[in-house]
Design an enzyme around this catalytic site. Structure first.
Site, mmCIF file in Angstrom:
data_model
loop_
_atom_site.group_PDB
_atom_site.id
_atom_site.type_symbol
_atom_site.label_atom_id
_atom_site.label_comp_id
_atom_site.label_asym_id
_atom_site.label_seq_id
_atom_site.Cartn_x
_atom_site.Cartn_y
_atom_site.Cartn_z
ATOM 1 N N ASP A 111 0.567 -1.352 -0.293
ATOM 2 C CA ASP A 111 -0.002 0.522 -0.109
ATOM 3 C C ASP A 111 0.677 1.649 0.136
ATOM 4 O O ASP A 111 0.390 1.849 -1.027
ATOM 5 C CB ASP A 111 -1.092 -0.179 1.661
ATOM 6 N N HIS A 118 -4.717 -3.075 6.587
ATOM 7 C CA HIS A 118 -4.656 -3.778 4.677
ATOM 8 C C HIS A 118 -5.552 -4.346 4.185
ATOM 9 O O HIS A 118 -5.544 -5.084 4.502
ATOM 10 C CB HIS A 118 -3.507 -4.949 4.812
#
Ligand code: NAX
Length: 328
Positions: free
Chosen positions: A159, A187
């Site tokens: 990410d 996440h």
């Protein structure tokens, strides 16, 4: 010559495993002078495929690769492990409720945590990649009471890297011009990629963008939903980029972060920034001498506070759900 480092990879026959193992064996995980011994853990039906990957690893004749063991037994896989990459997990399939997903993964990460507790080396570092990564890491950590809790981490580096790239594109700069970007929280789609503390060539990144609408309506959703966009385009989920992020995460944890910069890692909270202690949540971290620390003292404005709180609330829900299922 140095003694080889034992690196265990679970889900070794999967698509991330295939992208990851060659990079580990070539020295990109730990450095160009560190020999590695690979342990591959798979479920019995995938052992043969893992053996095929091991044949290809042999065929690379990597100078740093000291050996490969393949097993379907967690105790064997984690005996003496220095670096554990927990990639294999139970994916969500059609019609599966969240409780079923958490339960199926509890069945994987509980015994793996126990096996790490029983046999890992004193310096073991664990990175959980398999989803739901933060909560799977929590399950493993709770079943390894003799291992310091901070050795259990989960991956938000993909990410982080996605956010770097999106911002670099927007501003027409290189990713190396960007520092201090942070992914906060889980996440998952609730993650918060934070530009308010990031810098672009020394200037505040949110100011350099100067467009709150882009930040809210383009940047954050693009980063958070990138995994789905990759599936849509490629017909398969992120694999090489996920493997790359796992390499980055462990590499920086072992070798340190650059002066004047930080990275994002999901680590057990010490209560920093109001994140309940013990939750495995993503923070800005720096690493010195092989130890990470959560960056302290950042001012969190109202916008960021609400985003961080929402993602952390989801982690609390996941923790409560696995607790209710008796998995922790
Ligand atoms: P694959 O389905 O290709 O491979 C998973 C492998 O794990 C399979 O070979 C399977 O046999 C094995 N496995 C299942 N249970 C196991 C067990 N108990 N012990 C050992 N091996 C076991 O999935 P892949 O694309 O490689 O993705 C792996 C995991 O990474 C998934 O959970 C996925 O959701 C997750 N991801 C996490 C990311 C992150 O940023 N944290 C991003 C990429 C990826 O989506």
């Amino acid at each position: 010559t140095r003694t080889p480092v034992n690196v265990t990879v679970t889900g070794a026959a999967g698509q991330i495993g295939y992208a990851l193992l060659f990079r580990i064996a070539s020295g990109q995980l730990l450095g160009p002078d560190v020999p590695v011994r690979l342990r591959l853990l798979e479920i019995p039906q995938a052992v043969k495929a893992a053996e095929g990957t091991a044949m290809e690893l042999d065929d690379c004749a990597f100078p740093l690769l000291d050996g490969i063991d393949i097993t379907d037994d967690a105790k064997t896989a984690f005996d003496g492990v220095n670096v554990a990459l927990l990639v294999g997990a139970r994916p969500r399939t059609k019609g599966m409720e969240r409780g079923d997903l958490l339960e199926a993964n509890g069945g994987i990460f509980k015994p793996q945590g126990e096996a790490i507790n029983a046999g890992a080396a004193d310096d073991v570092r664990v990175l959980v990649v398999g989803n739901p990564a933060n909560t799977n890491a929590l399950i493993a950590q709770r079943h390894a009471p003799d291992v310091p809790a901070e050795r259990f981490t989960a991956m938000t580096r993909l990410d982080h890297n996605r956010a770097l790239s999106q911002l670099a594109k927007k501003l027409g700069v290189s990713v190396t011009d960007i520092k201090k970007l942070t992914i906060w929280g889980n996440h998952s789609a609730t993650q918060y990629p934070d530009l308010f503390h990031a810098e672009v060539n020394g200037r505040n990144a949110a100011e350099a963008v100067g467009d709150q609408a882009w930040l809210e309506n383009e940047f954050i959703p693009t980063v958070a939903k990138r995994g789905a966009a990759i599936i849509e385009a490629r017909g398969a989920s992120s694999a090489a980029s996920a493997a790359n992020a796992a390499i980055d995460h462990v590499h920086d944890w072992v070798n340190g972060t650059a002066e004047g910069d930080w990275v994002s890692m999901a680590v057990p909270s010490d209560g920093s920034y109001g994140v309940p202690e013990g939750l495995i949540s993503s923070f800005p971290v720096t690493v010195r001498d092989g130890k990470y620390s959560i960056v302290q003292g950042l001012e969190i404005d109202e916008f960021s506070r609400a985003r961080i709180d929402a993602s952390v609330a989801e982690l609390v829900e996941e923790r409560d759900a696995v607790q209710a299922l008796g998995l922790i």
